[in-house]
Design a protein around this motif. Sequence first.
Motif, mmCIF file in Angstrom:
data_model
loop_
_atom_site.group_PDB
_atom_site.id
_atom_site.type_symbol
_atom_site.label_atom_id
_atom_site.label_comp_id
_atom_site.label_asym_id
_atom_site.label_seq_id
_atom_site.Cartn_x
_atom_site.Cartn_y
_atom_site.Cartn_z
ATOM 1 N N GLU A 136 0.825 -1.205 0.000
ATOM 2 C CA GLU A 136 0.000 0.000 0.000
ATOM 3 C C GLU A 136 0.861 1.258 0.000
ATOM 4 O O GLU A 136 0.571 2.221 -0.694
ATOM 5 C CB GLU A 136 -0.940 0.008 1.210
ATOM 6 C CG GLU A 136 -2.001 -1.067 1.183
ATOM 7 C CD GLU A 136 -1.512 -2.393 1.744
ATOM 8 O OE1 GLU A 136 -0.375 -2.454 2.270
ATOM 9 O OE2 GLU A 136 -2.250 -3.377 1.638
ATOM 10 N N GLN A 137 1.937 1.263 0.799
ATOM 11 C CA GLN A 137 2.820 2.437 0.833
ATOM 12 C C GLN A 137 3.527 2.631 -0.506
ATOM 13 O O GLN A 137 3.666 3.754 -0.978
ATOM 14 C CB GLN A 137 3.847 2.295 1.947
ATOM 15 C CG GLN A 137 3.267 2.484 3.331
ATOM 16 C CD GLN A 137 4.312 2.297 4.422
ATOM 17 O OE1 GLN A 137 5.412 1.821 4.164
ATOM 18 N NE2 GLN A 137 3.948 2.654 5.640
ATOM 19 N N LEU A 138 3.982 1.537 -1.117
ATOM 20 C CA LEU A 138 4.642 1.642 -2.419
ATOM 21 C C LEU A 138 3.699 2.198 -3.473
ATOM 22 O O LEU A 138 4.084 3.064 -4.269
ATOM 23 C CB LEU A 138 5.182 0.285 -2.858
ATOM 24 C CG LEU A 138 6.392 -0.244 -2.117
ATOM 25 C CD1 LEU A 138 6.739 -1.643 -2.604
ATOM 26 C CD2 LEU A 138 7.578 0.674 -2.288
ATOM 27 N N GLY A 140 1.045 4.046 -2.934
ATOM 28 C CA GLY A 140 0.780 5.443 -2.592
ATOM 29 C C GLY A 140 1.895 6.360 -3.061
ATOM 30 O O GLY A 140 1.651 7.436 -3.603
ATOM 31 N N LYS A 141 3.141 5.946 -2.864
ATOM 32 C CA LYS A 141 4.281 6.763 -3.317
ATOM 33 C C LYS A 141 4.306 6.871 -4.838
ATOM 34 O O LYS A 141 4.589 7.926 -5.391
ATOM 35 C CB LYS A 141 5.597 6.149 -2.817
ATOM 36 C CG LYS A 141 5.812 6.335 -1.336
ATOM 37 C CD LYS A 141 7.098 5.689 -0.890
ATOM 38 C CE LYS A 141 7.280 5.824 0.606
ATOM 39 N NZ LYS A 141 8.506 5.180 1.073
ATOM 40 N N PHE A 142 3.989 5.776 -5.519
ATOM 41 C CA PHE A 142 3.970 5.778 -6.982
ATOM 42 C C PHE A 142 2.894 6.731 -7.497
ATOM 43 O O PHE A 142 3.150 7.564 -8.370
ATOM 44 C CB PHE A 142 3.730 4.363 -7.506
ATOM 45 C CG PHE A 142 3.578 4.284 -8.989
ATOM 46 C CD1 PHE A 142 4.677 4.444 -9.820
ATOM 47 C CD2 PHE A 142 2.341 4.051 -9.561
ATOM 48 C CE1 PHE A 142 4.538 4.378 -11.200
ATOM 49 C CE2 PHE A 142 2.201 3.977 -10.934
ATOM 50 C CZ PHE A 142 3.303 4.145 -11.753
ATOM 51 N N PHE A 144 1.507 9.226 -5.906
ATOM 52 C CA PHE A 144 1.876 10.589 -5.533
ATOM 53 C C PHE A 144 2.920 11.148 -6.497
ATOM 54 O O PHE A 144 2.825 12.294 -6.929
ATOM 55 C CB PHE A 144 2.400 10.618 -4.095
ATOM 56 C CG PHE A 144 2.768 11.977 -3.604
ATOM 57 C CD1 PHE A 144 1.789 12.913 -3.317
ATOM 58 C CD2 PHE A 144 4.101 12.341 -3.438
ATOM 59 C CE1 PHE A 144 2.114 14.171 -2.859
ATOM 60 C CE2 PHE A 144 4.447 13.595 -2.983
ATOM 61 C CZ PHE A 144 3.446 14.515 -2.698
ATOM 62 N N SER A 145 3.924 10.348 -6.866
ATOM 63 C CA SER A 145 4.957 10.839 -7.783
ATOM 64 C C SER A 145 4.398 11.083 -9.174
ATOM 65 O O SER A 145 4.769 12.054 -9.834
ATOM 66 C CB SER A 145 6.136 9.869 -7.840
ATOM 67 O OG SER A 145 5.777 8.672 -8.488
ATOM 68 N N ASN A 148 2.394 14.313 -9.042
ATOM 69 C CA ASN A 148 3.295 15.470 -8.976
ATOM 70 C C ASN A 148 3.880 15.781 -10.348
ATOM 71 O O ASN A 148 4.004 16.939 -10.729
ATOM 72 C CB ASN A 148 4.423 15.225 -7.973
ATOM 73 C CG ASN A 148 4.003 15.503 -6.558
ATOM 74 O OD1 ASN A 148 2.948 16.074 -6.320
ATOM 75 N ND2 ASN A 148 4.821 15.076 -5.613
#
Length: 169
Positions: A136-138, A140-142, A144-145, A148
Amino acid sequence: MATRNFAEIATGAVVLLAAAGFLGYAVASSGRTTVTGYPLVARFDHIDGLVVGADVRMAGVKVGSVLSEEIDPQTYQAVVRLDVRDGLAVPKDSAAEVTSDGLLGGKYLSISPGGDTAMLKPGEAFNITQGSVSLEQLLGKFIFSISNKSSAAHNSDAAPAPGGGAAKP
């Protein structure tokens, strides 16, 4: 009347015996073993999804199981106690990693053996550990990037033209 009661009792006994047989077969073929080993300790930042009783594997082969999990109140690390089967020596520079069977699989503890000639003794701890990675964190970071990058690209398209004037279409 008495023969009917006897037939019902005999039928019930046969059903109970068959159920006990199925239960015995299920327990015997479940892959669970009562073979004991020696205890080791590993400390992690995260052990998300690792449960007591989970496999401890080396090269994909089950060599033990997780005995307990607790939190160290001073370091706030997860302390995992595990056992490794007797007769299997684990080098001192081995690494312990929380990993999963796949995207939807359960978590287990993987031991990557090192090259040290000294071996871990019962009760000693791994010096090299890698906690679990949260899918889930991975994701989310993907996401988000990517968002952006797309907003940065959109903002650069709307920037004014050099020279202070507005860009002409």
